[in-house]
Write a protein that holds these residues in place. Sequence first.
Motif, PDB file in Angstrom:
ATOM      1  N   GLN A  41     -17.016 -31.587  37.359  1.00  0.00           N
ATOM      2  CA  GLN A  41     -16.164 -32.704  37.313  1.00  0.00           C
ATOM      3  C   GLN A  41     -16.177 -33.960  36.193  1.00  0.00           C
ATOM      4  O   GLN A  41     -18.302 -34.084  36.100  1.00  0.00           O
ATOM      5  N   ARG A  42     -15.910 -34.964  36.215  1.00  0.00           N
ATOM      6  CA  ARG A  42     -16.253 -36.528  36.164  1.00  0.00           C
ATOM      7  C   ARG A  42     -17.459 -36.572  37.249  1.00  0.00           C
ATOM      8  O   ARG A  42     -18.445 -37.737  36.011  1.00  0.00           O
ATOM      9  N   ASP A  43     -17.788 -37.000  38.274  1.00  0.00           N
ATOM     10  CA  ASP A  43     -18.780 -37.673  39.104  1.00  0.00           C
ATOM     11  C   ASP A  43     -19.860 -36.551  39.766  1.00  0.00           C
ATOM     12  O   ASP A  43     -20.706 -37.484  40.611  1.00  0.00           O
ATOM     13  N   ARG A  44     -19.597 -35.616  39.521  1.00  0.00           N
ATOM     14  CA  ARG A  44     -20.620 -34.443  40.260  1.00  0.00           C
ATOM     15  C   ARG A  44     -20.063 -33.198  39.174  1.00  0.00           C
ATOM     16  O   ARG A  44     -19.775 -33.132  38.785  1.00  0.00           O
ATOM     17  N   HIS A  54     -21.236 -25.552  45.816  1.00  0.00           N
ATOM     18  CA  HIS A  54     -21.884 -26.480  46.797  1.00  0.00           C
ATOM     19  C   HIS A  54     -21.504 -27.669  45.837  1.00  0.00           C
ATOM     20  O   HIS A  54     -21.782 -27.251  44.248  1.00  0.00           O
ATOM     21  N   ALA A  55     -20.899 -29.411  45.985  1.00  0.00           N
ATOM     22  CA  ALA A  55     -21.183 -29.823  45.386  1.00  0.00           C
ATOM     23  C   ALA A  55     -22.485 -31.237  45.213  1.00  0.00           C
ATOM     24  O   ALA A  55     -23.030 -31.215  45.713  1.00  0.00           O
ATOM     25  N   VAL A  56     -22.788 -31.209  44.106  1.00  0.00           N
ATOM     26  CA  VAL A  56     -24.313 -32.073  43.724  1.00  0.00           C
ATOM     27  C   VAL A  56     -23.949 -33.128  43.220  1.00  0.00           C
ATOM     28  O   VAL A  56     -22.808 -33.349  42.049  1.00  0.00           O
ATOM     29  N   VAL A  57     -24.967 -34.006  43.189  1.00  0.00           N
ATOM     30  CA  VAL A  57     -24.980 -34.718  41.302  1.00  0.00           C
ATOM     31  C   VAL A  57     -26.434 -34.811  41.278  1.00  0.00           C
ATOM     32  O   VAL A  57     -27.337 -34.410  41.196  1.00  0.00           O
ATOM     33  N   TRP A  78     -28.201 -23.013  34.709  1.00  0.00           N
ATOM     34  CA  TRP A  78     -29.038 -22.638  36.281  1.00  0.00           C
ATOM     35  C   TRP A  78     -29.606 -24.138  35.643  1.00  0.00           C
ATOM     36  O   TRP A  78     -30.515 -24.487  35.174  1.00  0.00           O
ATOM     37  N   VAL A  79     -29.479 -24.309  37.547  1.00  0.00           N
ATOM     38  CA  VAL A  79     -30.237 -25.605  37.633  1.00  0.00           C
ATOM     39  C   VAL A  79     -31.210 -25.294  39.889  1.00  0.00           C
ATOM     40  O   VAL A  79     -30.857 -24.725  39.897  1.00  0.00           O
ATOM     41  N   TRP A  80     -32.149 -26.083  39.672  1.00  0.00           N
ATOM     42  CA  TRP A  80     -32.860 -25.880  40.855  1.00  0.00           C
ATOM     43  C   TRP A  80     -32.112 -27.098  41.558  1.00  0.00           C
ATOM     44  O   TRP A  80     -32.180 -28.736  41.106  1.00  0.00           O
ATOM     45  N   TRP A  81     -31.137 -26.505  42.884  1.00  0.00           N
ATOM     46  CA  TRP A  81     -30.491 -27.846  43.397  1.00  0.00           C
ATOM     47  C   TRP A  81     -31.256 -28.274  44.818  1.00  0.00           C
ATOM     48  O   TRP A  81     -31.754 -27.060  45.437  1.00  0.00           O
ATOM     49  N   ARG A  82     -31.009 -28.974  45.853  1.00  0.00           N
ATOM     50  CA  ARG A  82     -31.342 -29.111  46.690  1.00  0.00           C
ATOM     51  C   ARG A  82     -30.477 -29.940  47.746  1.00  0.00           C
ATOM     52  O   ARG A  82     -29.735 -31.036  47.372  1.00  0.00           O
ATOM     53  N   GLY A  91     -25.192 -32.956  47.525  1.00  0.00           N
ATOM     54  CA  GLY A  91     -26.915 -32.862  47.181  1.00  0.00           C
ATOM     55  C   GLY A  91     -27.492 -32.392  46.075  1.00  0.00           C
ATOM     56  O   GLY A  91     -26.144 -33.546  45.187  1.00  0.00           O
ATOM     57  N   TRP A  92     -28.423 -32.467  45.832  1.00  0.00           N
ATOM     58  CA  TRP A  92     -28.992 -32.712  44.364  1.00  0.00           C
ATOM     59  C   TRP A  92     -29.118 -31.971  42.817  1.00  0.00           C
ATOM     60  O   TRP A  92     -29.568 -30.666  43.652  1.00  0.00           O
TER      61      TRP A  92
END
Length: 364
Positions: A41-44, A54-57, A78-82, A91-92
């Motif tokens: 999305q635009r900001d996340r 999960h929504a992350v930035v 694929w990402v590592w997210w927190r 989340g991040w």
Amino acid sequence: MPDSLDLRALRDIGLSHDTVQAALAHARPQDTRLARVVEIQRDRLVVHDGAEAHAVVPWPALRVALELERDPLVVGDWVWWRAAASDRDCGWAVARLPARNRLTRRDPAGGRQGLVANIDIALLVMGLDHDFNLRRLDRFLVLAHSAEARVVIVLTKADGCADPAAAVERVRAHVGDARDDIAVLAVDGRSPAAAEALSPWLARGSTLVTLGSSGAGKTTLTNTLTGAGSATNAVRTDDGRGQHTTTVRTLHRTAGGACLIDTPGLRQLWLDADADTLNGAFPEIGTLALQCRYRNCRHAQEPGCAVREQVPAARLVSFQKLLREANREATDIFQRRRHVAEMKQRTRDNRARVLARGRGEDPR
């Protein structure tokens, strides 16, 4: 790394052996889990860990690194997210894993724009109406070949075509009847029969992407394959162009467990491909070129050209046009600047000659 139960869940959203190896080869950031980007999305971002979304930035350091590389996150990465500190926060996305493959195109400024990543199969969707265009299809074939993805050409709107079988044969003759690496199907994208026809390519855990122009029927086909209820926009009756039903790239799950990325229509596709990629996407031309009378045959007007005699004219025109584009893209920036300077000087000289003639002077 996640435990074996997590890995089984992640395989259902497309985790491959290559991605597992990439995860093992790089240090895992502290307190992170593995997830796949399923929507931007635009900001996340929206990522999925195999169990829920999960929504992350992006983490600030990751955002800066991606901006420097001019290679932002795309659906399929694929990402590592927190996880966030509270349910009210995002989340991040802390780090991105190297992609197994990546579909990219050139933007008008000459830069690269990422489309999707880590795909197995490209569904090249073309409508059996005003959208039917074999030379445009060649562009999408090159795009899929650049990622070494398997190709299925899906001719939609077969219910409105007088002879879908003839259209299938026309496409097969264009790409080469002997090519068993490309499947061609004609379907009604709204019918459950479309899902049945595509079932051999919808294996659990595989990742597919729909590619095609706006109005080709990609979102309608996606709704049929996934059981989703997304609304679709009508196609203009005068030229058959769509109205961009899909505005973001999103990863969906099919009934059989495959991952399907629906993409907005690409009305203009500048390829990010060199001459070697083009030769791989047009293998029949490279093979037949060995039989040409002249080694440096351009397959234009030279006598004894085996390519011109056996390759459909539209297919050969596509190859030559795309090769010219690739050669232009391969020109370095200094050559481009020199070319622009030369063209500007020619324009100035032409204007001066026109003015001189108007004053009755010798334009020389």
